[in-house]
Design a protein around this motif. Structure first.
Motif, PDB file in Angstrom:
ATOM      1  N   ALA A  20       0.895  -1.272   0.154  1.00 45.97           N
ATOM      2  CA  ALA A  20       0.095  -0.250   0.021  1.00 45.97           C
ATOM      3  C   ALA A  20       0.799   1.431  -0.032  1.00 45.97           C
ATOM      4  CB  ALA A  20      -0.977  -0.287   1.246  1.00 45.97           C
ATOM      5  N   ILE A  21       1.943   1.304   0.790  1.00 50.11           N
ATOM      6  CA  ILE A  21       2.875   2.195   0.649  1.00 50.11           C
ATOM      7  C   ILE A  21       3.449   2.426  -0.705  1.00 50.11           C
ATOM      8  CG2 ILE A  21       5.313   3.193   1.664  1.00 50.11           C
ATOM      9  CD1 ILE A  21       4.328   1.744   4.222  1.00 50.11           C
ATOM     10  N   ASP A  22       3.969   1.529  -1.137  1.00 55.15           N
ATOM     11  CA  ASP A  22       4.307   1.679  -2.424  1.00 55.15           C
ATOM     12  C   ASP A  22       3.548   2.231  -3.522  1.00 55.15           C
ATOM     13  OD1 ASP A  22       6.657   0.675  -4.658  1.00 55.15           O
ATOM     14  OD2 ASP A  22       5.028  -0.310  -5.259  1.00 55.15           O
ATOM     15  N   TYR A  23       2.156   1.915  -3.509  1.00 55.22           N
ATOM     16  CA  TYR A  23       1.261   2.273  -4.257  1.00 55.22           C
ATOM     17  C   TYR A  23       0.721   3.823  -4.359  1.00 55.22           C
ATOM     18  CZ  TYR A  23      -3.543   2.860  -6.464  1.00 55.22           C
ATOM     19  OH  TYR A  23      -4.474   3.252  -7.174  1.00 55.22           O
ATOM     20  N   PHE A  24       0.769   4.258  -2.988  1.00 52.63           N
ATOM     21  CA  PHE A  24       0.451   5.587  -2.781  1.00 52.63           C
ATOM     22  C   PHE A  24       1.757   6.242  -3.215  1.00 52.63           C
ATOM     23  CE2 PHE A  24      -3.369   4.106  -0.611  1.00 52.63           C
ATOM     24  CZ  PHE A  24      -4.189   5.168  -0.878  1.00 52.63           C
ATOM     25  N   VAL A  25       2.980   6.002  -2.787  1.00 54.64           N
ATOM     26  CA  VAL A  25       3.912   6.683  -3.104  1.00 54.64           C
ATOM     27  C   VAL A  25       4.225   6.809  -4.397  1.00 54.64           C
ATOM     28  CG1 VAL A  25       6.609   7.046  -2.644  1.00 54.64           C
ATOM     29  CG2 VAL A  25       5.027   6.629  -0.766  1.00 54.64           C
ATOM     30  N   ASN A  26       4.562   5.516  -5.032  1.00 53.22           N
ATOM     31  CA  ASN A  26       4.988   5.546  -6.501  1.00 53.22           C
ATOM     32  C   ASN A  26       3.926   5.763  -7.463  1.00 53.22           C
ATOM     33  OD1 ASN A  26       7.490   5.224  -5.911  1.00 53.22           O
ATOM     34  ND2 ASN A  26       7.120   2.961  -5.191  1.00 53.22           N
ATOM     35  N   LYS A  27       2.722   5.527  -7.409  1.00 50.99           N
ATOM     36  CA  LYS A  27       1.625   5.654  -8.160  1.00 50.99           C
ATOM     37  C   LYS A  27       0.858   7.099  -8.011  1.00 50.99           C
ATOM     38  CE  LYS A  27       1.441   1.669 -10.273  1.00 50.99           C
ATOM     39  NZ  LYS A  27       1.487   1.630 -11.934  1.00 50.99           N
ATOM     40  N   LEU A  28       0.697   7.626  -6.820  1.00 50.34           N
ATOM     41  CA  LEU A  28      -0.304   8.609  -6.377  1.00 50.34           C
ATOM     42  C   LEU A  28       0.420   9.785  -5.958  1.00 50.34           C
ATOM     43  CD1 LEU A  28      -3.275   6.898  -4.882  1.00 50.34           C
ATOM     44  CD2 LEU A  28      -2.916   7.222  -7.397  1.00 50.34           C
ATOM     45  N   GLY A  29       2.003   9.880  -6.005  1.00 48.92           N
ATOM     46  CA  GLY A  29       2.901  10.801  -5.513  1.00 48.92           C
ATOM     47  C   GLY A  29       2.745  11.486  -4.043  1.00 48.92           C
ATOM     48  N   PHE A  30       2.359  10.689  -3.236  1.00 47.42           N
ATOM     49  CA  PHE A  30       2.376  10.645  -1.745  1.00 47.42           C
ATOM     50  C   PHE A  30       3.727  10.471  -1.236  1.00 47.42           C
ATOM     51  CE2 PHE A  30      -2.231  10.327  -2.353  1.00 47.42           C
ATOM     52  CZ  PHE A  30      -2.656  11.140  -1.274  1.00 47.42           C
ATOM     53  N   SER A  47       1.475  11.147   3.024  1.00 52.32           N
ATOM     54  CA  SER A  47       0.995  12.548   3.096  1.00 52.32           C
ATOM     55  C   SER A  47       1.401  12.930   1.619  1.00 52.32           C
ATOM     56  CB  SER A  47       1.682  13.170   4.214  1.00 52.32           C
ATOM     57  OG  SER A  47       2.873  13.487   4.062  1.00 52.32           O
ATOM     58  N   ARG A  48       0.421  13.909   1.052  1.00 53.69           N
ATOM     59  CA  ARG A  48       0.752  14.718   0.110  1.00 53.69           C
ATOM     60  C   ARG A  48       0.021  16.176   0.358  1.00 53.69           C
ATOM     61  NH1 ARG A  48      -0.028  13.463  -6.468  1.00 53.69           N
ATOM     62  NH2 ARG A  48       0.126  15.608  -6.915  1.00 53.69           N
ATOM     63  N   ASP A  49       0.651  16.971   0.007  1.00 56.19           N
ATOM     64  CA  ASP A  49       0.372  18.668   0.155  1.00 56.19           C
ATOM     65  C   ASP A  49      -0.413  18.562   1.641  1.00 56.19           C
ATOM     66  OD1 ASP A  49       1.074  18.900  -2.489  1.00 56.19           O
ATOM     67  OD2 ASP A  49      -1.025  18.317  -3.127  1.00 56.19           O
ATOM     68  N   GLY A  50      -1.592  18.963   1.803  1.00 57.02           N
ATOM     69  CA  GLY A  50      -2.132  19.261   3.174  1.00 57.02           C
ATOM     70  C   GLY A  50      -2.987  18.111   3.681  1.00 57.02           C
ATOM     71  N   ILE A  51      -2.756  17.000   3.321  1.00 58.09           N
ATOM     72  CA  ILE A  51      -3.623  15.679   3.929  1.00 58.09           C
ATOM     73  C   ILE A  51      -2.858  14.437   4.160  1.00 58.09           C
ATOM     74  CG2 ILE A  51      -5.718  16.281   2.220  1.00 58.09           C
ATOM     75  CD1 ILE A  51      -5.212  13.755   0.794  1.00 58.09           C
ATOM     76  N   GLN A  52      -3.040  13.744   4.886  1.00 59.45           N
ATOM     77  CA  GLN A  52      -2.509  12.529   5.372  1.00 59.45           C
ATOM     78  C   GLN A  52      -3.495  11.470   5.522  1.00 59.45           C
ATOM     79  OE1 GLN A  52      -0.644  11.302   9.754  1.00 59.45           O
ATOM     80  NE2 GLN A  52       1.309  12.545   8.565  1.00 59.45           N
ATOM     81  N   VAL A  76      -9.452  19.392  -4.132  1.00 55.04           N
ATOM     82  CA  VAL A  76      -7.979  19.727  -4.877  1.00 55.04           C
ATOM     83  C   VAL A  76      -8.281  21.068  -5.584  1.00 55.04           C
ATOM     84  CG1 VAL A  76      -6.696  18.879  -6.688  1.00 55.04           C
ATOM     85  CG2 VAL A  76      -7.847  17.313  -5.595  1.00 55.04           C
ATOM     86  N   ASP A  77      -7.239  21.605  -5.433  1.00 59.43           N
ATOM     87  CA  ASP A  77      -7.275  22.922  -6.236  1.00 59.43           C
ATOM     88  C   ASP A  77      -6.941  23.008  -7.745  1.00 59.43           C
ATOM     89  OD1 ASP A  77      -7.638  24.879  -4.068  1.00 59.43           O
ATOM     90  OD2 ASP A  77      -5.171  24.879  -3.749  1.00 59.43           O
ATOM     91  N   ASN A  78      -6.121  22.366  -8.341  1.00 56.77           N
ATOM     92  CA  ASN A  78      -5.991  22.020  -9.640  1.00 56.77           C
ATOM     93  C   ASN A  78      -6.315  20.592 -10.211  1.00 56.77           C
ATOM     94  OD1 ASN A  78      -5.101  22.088 -12.407  1.00 56.77           O
ATOM     95  ND2 ASN A  78      -3.152  23.078 -12.173  1.00 56.77           N
ATOM     96  N   ILE A  79      -7.551  20.522 -10.015  1.00 52.82           N
ATOM     97  CA  ILE A  79      -8.150  19.010 -10.515  1.00 52.82           C
ATOM     98  C   ILE A  79      -7.537  18.781 -11.848  1.00 52.82           C
ATOM     99  CG2 ILE A  79     -10.334  19.802 -11.566  1.00 52.82           C
ATOM    100  CD1 ILE A  79     -10.187  17.097  -9.265  1.00 52.82           C
ATOM    101  N   GLU A  80      -7.420  19.585 -12.803  1.00 52.01           N
ATOM    102  CA  GLU A  80      -6.930  18.990 -14.489  1.00 52.01           C
ATOM    103  C   GLU A  80      -5.357  18.620 -14.133  1.00 52.01           C
ATOM    104  OE1 GLU A  80      -8.412  22.201 -13.629  1.00 52.01           O
ATOM    105  OE2 GLU A  80     -10.330  22.086 -14.817  1.00 52.01           O
ATOM    106  N   ALA A  81      -4.618  19.171 -13.427  1.00 50.25           N
ATOM    107  CA  ALA A  81      -3.229  18.750 -13.465  1.00 50.25           C
ATOM    108  C   ALA A  81      -3.203  17.433 -12.631  1.00 50.25           C
ATOM    109  CB  ALA A  81      -2.445  19.990 -12.651  1.00 50.25           C
ATOM    110  N   LEU A  82      -3.988  17.113 -11.661  1.00 45.65           N
ATOM    111  CA  LEU A  82      -3.765  15.860 -10.962  1.00 45.65           C
ATOM    112  C   LEU A  82      -4.463  14.720 -11.857  1.00 45.65           C
ATOM    113  CD1 LEU A  82      -3.285  14.690  -8.141  1.00 45.65           C
ATOM    114  CD2 LEU A  82      -5.452  15.008  -7.497  1.00 45.65           C
ATOM    115  N   TYR A  83      -5.647  15.000 -12.389  1.00 45.56           N
ATOM    116  CA  TYR A  83      -6.020  14.168 -13.183  1.00 45.56           C
ATOM    117  C   TYR A  83      -4.958  13.756 -14.438  1.00 45.56           C
ATOM    118  CZ  TYR A  83      -9.177  12.042 -16.752  1.00 45.56           C
ATOM    119  OH  TYR A  83      -9.732  10.961 -17.754  1.00 45.56           O
ATOM    120  N   ASN A  84      -4.580  14.695 -14.968  1.00 47.79           N
ATOM    121  CA  ASN A  84      -3.293  14.225 -15.785  1.00 47.79           C
ATOM    122  C   ASN A  84      -2.037  13.472 -15.251  1.00 47.79           C
ATOM    123  OD1 ASN A  84      -4.834  15.310 -18.267  1.00 47.79           O
ATOM    124  ND2 ASN A  84      -4.121  17.555 -17.818  1.00 47.79           N
ATOM    125  N   GLU A  85      -1.853  13.820 -14.035  1.00 48.86           N
ATOM    126  CA  GLU A  85      -0.812  13.134 -13.503  1.00 48.86           C
ATOM    127  C   GLU A  85      -1.143  11.637 -13.124  1.00 48.86           C
ATOM    128  OE1 GLU A  85       1.283  13.023  -9.064  1.00 48.86           O
ATOM    129  OE2 GLU A  85       0.440  14.671  -9.623  1.00 48.86           O
TER     130      GLU A  85
END
Length: 124
Positions: A20-30, A47-52, A76-85
């Motif tokens: 799960a750590i690997d997934y969130f860190v390497n896939k979702l940028g946490f 954690s990522r940005d302001g959430i944990q 999310v502030d910039n939904i398009e950027a996160l979606y594209n990521e």
């Protein structure tokens, strides 16, 4: 004077904390915030940005007995950027799309490695 709610740290049940750590860190940028073990049967925070989010191991019998899966809505502030990521990370299912909703948000969602729902949104 009343209490002030400042943060929330949802705990997601997982079958293997290391995966799960690997997934969130390497896939979702946490980033790994903490862990109490290097074993699959542990507890960790990412954690990522302001959430944990916290990741907690649950025994296999919890999954076969129909443990309900949480669904998180994350603003999310910039939904398009996160979606594209995330589009490049092979985490979407076939129905994942960035869309406007009748309730006035722009959002997309998918399930993580263990079926926990993640919906990312912003007000339209």
């Amino acid at each position: 004077m009343s209490g002030y709610l400042k943060h929330i740290h949802p705990v997601l049940p997982v079958k293997n904390v290391v995966k799960a750590i690997d997934y969130f860190v390497n896939k979702l940028g946490f980033k790994l915030a903490f862990t109490d073990t290097t074993s699959e049967q542990g507890y960790a925070g990412v954690s990522r940005d302001g959430i944990q989010l916290h990741l907690q191991w649950h025994d296999e019998k919890d999954w076969t007995n129909g443990l309900d899966r949480p669904l998180l809505r994350i603003y999310v502030d910039n939904i398009e950027a996160l979606y594209n990521e995330y589009k490049t990370q092979d985490v979407f299912h076939s129905q994942t799309a960035l869309k406007e909703t009748p309730w006035g948000t722009k959002e997309f969602g998918f399930y993580d490695l263990y079926g926990n729902g993640l919906i990312f949104y912003k007000d339209s």
